[in-house]
Write an enzyme that holds these catalytic residues in place. Structure first.
Site, short mmCIF file in Angstrom:
data_model
loop_
_atom_site.label_atom_id
_atom_site.label_comp_id
_atom_site.label_asym_id
_atom_site.label_seq_id
_atom_site.Cartn_x
_atom_site.Cartn_y
_atom_site.Cartn_z
CG HIS A 91 80.42 -16.62 45.47
ND1 HIS A 91 81.03 -17.46 44.54
CD2 HIS A 91 80.48 -15.37 44.93
CE1 HIS A 91 81.44 -16.75 43.52
NE2 HIS A 91 81.13 -15.48 43.71
CB SER A 92 77.80 -17.29 42.50
OG SER A 92 77.44 -17.26 41.15
CG LEU A 93 74.53 -22.75 42.57
CD1 LEU A 93 73.11 -22.64 42.03
CD2 LEU A 93 75.26 -23.94 41.97
N GLY A 95 74.45 -18.43 47.02
CA GLY A 95 73.56 -17.40 47.53
C GLY A 95 72.15 -17.56 47.00
CG HIS A 263 80.86 -13.63 40.21
ND1 HIS A 263 79.69 -13.17 40.79
CD2 HIS A 263 80.70 -14.98 40.07
CE1 HIS A 263 78.87 -14.18 40.98
NE2 HIS A 263 79.46 -15.29 40.56
#
Length: 283
Positions: A91-93, A95, A263
């Site tokens: 997720h986010s960072l 990913g 998010h």
């Protein structure tokens, strides 16, 4: 579920797990609501990145190069356990780190799942010098922080600070999950402090669009990208899809879904994405 100091293990321990990597300033609890929705035979190892959650901070003088540090951490884990053909859920960072790993080690990556991220955040080259200067100065400021300088809160106040810091991305229930590994209680004052290293706030630019595109062209594994709608407000949709278009050209298999949510949709409303993740993992 098995609790590990720097992470959490879901599912059977005799199988190579999916490696789950959280976002910036979050922790392994990020997957607490998604992991139980996945089939019981799927093993998942959720880690706390350095300086996050219950993982140790870097020694004084060591800068956090978040994406590159994460890439090294993943490679270290893979080499240590002698895993082959890994699957990354990020997720986010997390990913973005998975993106870099899949591109850097295409022969060692089987599947990549990215939640509300296409690649590391990139900056216009004209902005990089100024961003670097500000990031380093901020790091040197935070490096001299002592325990007395770090703010402490009552529990409810800390929870509100976390929710405000995520700018509406977290529900109250999701904030309560992240604060479990993201805070600790001072035994003397009975107040709460964040566990994450304050130096994580010192950011310098990672890569340019051109560099991100080159990494994207080296990804050959199966890829699932789930984009939140509206999702992160820091992302340019055109550039997000430009990176995905590059990945489509070389990925062995590519899936994309857009799902209503913030998010942190994987934590707020995991039931809306779990079927996509399950079908992809079992394909």
């Amino acid at each position: 579920m098995i609790f590990l100091s720097p992470g959490k293990w879901w599912g059977p321990q005799d199988k190579q797990p999916v490696l789950a990597i959280h976002g910036w300033q979050d922790n392994a609890g990020s997957f607490d609501r998604l992991a139980p929705l996945l089939p019981a035979h799927i093993a998942i190892l959720c880690i706390d990145l350095p300086g996050h959650g219950l993982s140790s901070p870097y020694p004084k003088g060591c800068f956090y190069y978040l994406h590159w540090d994460g890439l090294s951490v993943v490679r270290r884990i893979v080499k240590y356990f002698k895993w082959e053909k890994i699957t990354i859920l990020g997720h986010s960072l997390g990913g973005a780190i998975g993106f870099l790993y899949a591109a850097s080690y295409p022969d060692d990556t089987d599947k990549l799942i990215c939640i509300d991220v296409a690649s590391p955040a990139f900056a216009d080259v004209s902005e990089m010098v100024d961003m670097t200067r500000r990031g380093i100065d901020k790091f040197l400021k935070y490096e001299n922080y002592t325990k007395k300088d770090e703010p402490c809160y009552g529990y409810e106040e800390m929870l509100n600070v976390m929710l405000l810091g995520h700018d509406g991305s977290l529900t109250l229930a999701s904030g309560e999950i992240l604060v479990k590994r993201g805070s600790y209680k001072d035994p003397v004052t009975n107040n709460y402090l964040f566990t994450r290293d304050v130096r994580l706030l010192s950011l310098i630019p990672c890569i340019s669009l051109e560099v991100a595109s080159e990494y994207a062209r080296n990804i050959t594994c199966k890829v699932l990208n789930i984009k939140a709608k509206p999702g992160s407000r820091y992302r340019c949709n055109d550039l997000y899809h430009a990176i995905l278009d590059e990945i489509k050209e070389t990925a062995r298999h590519f899936e994309f879904f857009e799902v209503e949510g913030t998010h942190h949709l994987h934590l707020n409303n995991p039931e809306d994405i779990s079927s996509y993740v399950i079908n992809f993992l079992e394909s």
